[in-house]
Design a protein around this motif. Structure first.
Motif, PDB file in Angstrom:
ATOM      1  N   LYS A 174       0.853  -1.187   0.000  1.00 15.01           N
ATOM      2  CA  LYS A 174       0.000   0.000   0.000  1.00 15.01           C
ATOM      3  C   LYS A 174       0.890   1.239   0.000  1.00 15.01           C
ATOM      4  O   LYS A 174       1.802   1.368   0.815  1.00 15.01           O
TER       5      LYS A 174
ATOM      6  N   ASN B 240      -3.662   6.312   0.516  1.00 11.21           N
ATOM      7  CA  ASN B 240      -5.111   6.302   0.329  1.00 11.21           C
ATOM      8  C   ASN B 240      -5.478   7.568  -0.427  1.00 11.21           C
ATOM      9  O   ASN B 240      -4.851   8.618  -0.234  1.00 11.21           O
TER      10      ASN B 240
ATOM     11  N   LYS C 256      -7.664   9.632  -0.081  1.00  7.37           N
ATOM     12  CA  LYS C 256      -8.003  10.768   0.775  1.00  7.37           C
ATOM     13  C   LYS C 256      -6.762  11.537   1.228  1.00  7.37           C
ATOM     14  O   LYS C 256      -6.853  12.705   1.620  1.00  7.37           O
TER      15      LYS C 256
ATOM     16  N   TYR D 199      -5.873   0.386  -7.819  1.00  5.56           N
ATOM     17  CA  TYR D 199      -6.739   1.219  -6.984  1.00  5.56           C
ATOM     18  C   TYR D 199      -7.912   0.386  -6.485  1.00  5.56           C
ATOM     19  O   TYR D 199      -8.625  -0.243  -7.275  1.00  5.56           O
ATOM     20  N   ASP D 200      -8.103   0.363  -5.163  1.00  4.79           N
ATOM     21  CA  ASP D 200      -9.216  -0.357  -4.551  1.00  4.79           C
ATOM     22  C   ASP D 200     -10.344   0.642  -4.314  1.00  4.79           C
ATOM     23  O   ASP D 200     -10.273   1.465  -3.393  1.00  4.79           O
ATOM     24  N   SER D 201     -11.366   0.570  -5.146  1.00  7.05           N
ATOM     25  CA  SER D 201     -12.451   1.553  -5.059  1.00  7.05           C
ATOM     26  C   SER D 201     -13.268   1.416  -3.780  1.00  7.05           C
ATOM     27  O   SER D 201     -13.937   2.369  -3.361  1.00  7.05           O
ATOM     28  N   SER D 202     -13.219   0.248  -3.140  1.00  9.92           N
ATOM     29  CA  SER D 202     -14.005   0.047  -1.918  1.00  9.92           C
ATOM     30  C   SER D 202     -13.371   0.721  -0.705  1.00  9.92           C
ATOM     31  O   SER D 202     -14.061   1.066   0.254  1.00  9.92           O
ATOM     32  N   THR D 203     -12.058   0.902  -0.744  1.00  8.66           N
ATOM     33  CA  THR D 203     -11.356   1.505   0.396  1.00  8.66           C
ATOM     34  C   THR D 203     -10.637   2.806   0.035  1.00  8.66           C
ATOM     35  O   THR D 203     -10.293   3.591   0.923  1.00  8.66           O
ATOM     36  N   GLY D 204     -10.370   3.003  -1.252  1.00  9.33           N
ATOM     37  CA  GLY D 204      -9.597   4.168  -1.666  1.00  9.33           C
ATOM     38  C   GLY D 204      -8.097   3.947  -1.582  1.00  9.33           C
ATOM     39  O   GLY D 204      -7.310   4.863  -1.846  1.00  9.33           O
ATOM     40  N   ASP D 205      -7.686   2.722  -1.235  1.00  6.21           N
ATOM     41  CA  ASP D 205      -6.260   2.432  -1.115  1.00  6.21           C
ATOM     42  C   ASP D 205      -5.613   2.280  -2.492  1.00  6.21           C
ATOM     43  O   ASP D 205      -6.220   1.755  -3.434  1.00  6.21           O
TER      44      ASP D 205
ATOM     45  N   TYR E 103      -2.186   0.707  -4.357  1.00  2.63           N
ATOM     46  CA  TYR E 103      -1.119  -0.264  -4.153  1.00  2.63           C
ATOM     47  C   TYR E 103      -0.119  -0.225  -5.306  1.00  2.63           C
ATOM     48  O   TYR E 103      -0.502  -0.050  -6.470  1.00  2.63           O
TER      49      TYR E 103
END
Length: 211
Positions: A63, A66, A68, A170-176, A178
């Motif tokens: 990771k 994020n 954000k 990009y993990d759209s569920s968490t905003g993370d 990698y």
């Protein structure tokens, strides 16, 4: 000794020298052929065994940030895939080559200049008189310019290759966000120039994440 006897002696010596020279040439030829046959035998064994397989390390998945945490055109420096190899991640604010995220505007590239290995820095559009409309990666050592909007391609200066991209997920569920790999060219100069075998850069190094 008569002249006839002397002539016979000279002729005999000459004949012996010719015979000896022929023997030497024959022995040399036999030695050469023996070496050829021996090499052919070894080569056949090697071919029978097949090519030597090298272990190719896997790219680590880490990771980086994020979404954000990102502010437009404010870069984040992180090490990947080795603990001492820095990269730049930046949100450019517009859709670009290799971009990920909801707006496909987040990119990451090696910070190592492909000229002599100096550290490049990010320059937002409008900060360069040479390329005022482009977001840039700039090497201050020898004035190398890379296009951050278009795959870190070379715009000016001595570098011969673009900056290697960090492959992002990009993990759209968490905003993370990698880092999961890197693209060519060779990142740290361990392979031939322009090589696409970037896995060579992992050999002998310490991977991030304790790998």
């Amino acid at each position: 000794m008569s002249s006839t006897a002397e002539e016979k002696t000279v002729m005999k010596v000459a004949e012996e020298e010719v015979i000896n020279e022929s023997r030497r040439n024959f022995l040399k030829s036999m030695a050469f052929l023996s070496a050829v046959f021996a090499f052919s035998g070894i080569l056949g064994i090697v071919r029978a065994l097949g090519p030597i397989q090298m272990k190719i390390p896997e790219w680590p998945r880490i990771k980086v940030a994020n979404i954000k945490d990102l502010k437009e055109k404010e870069p984040i420096i992180f090490n990947y895939p080795l603990e001492n190899t820095p990269n730049i991640l930046v949100k450019l604010g517009k859709r670009v080559t290799n971009g990920v995220g909801p707006d496909e505007d987040i990119v990451a590239y090696s910070q190592i200049c492909q000229h002599l290995g100096c550290m490049v820095r990010f320059m937002p559009a409008g900060s360069s008189s040479e390329f005022p409309d482009r977001n840039l990666f700039y090497c201050p050592c020898h004035a190398g310019f890379y296009d951050a909007d278009d795959g870190a391609k070379i715009l000016a200066g001595p570098p011969l290759y673009p900056l290697p991209p960090v492959k992002l997920e990009y993990d759209s569920s968490t905003g993370d966000i990698y880092a999961v790999g890197m693209g060519p060219p060779v990142i740290f100069g361990k392979g031939p120039p322009g090589s696409t075998e970037v896995w060579r850069d992992l050999v002998g190094g310490k991977l991030v994440g304790g790998g």
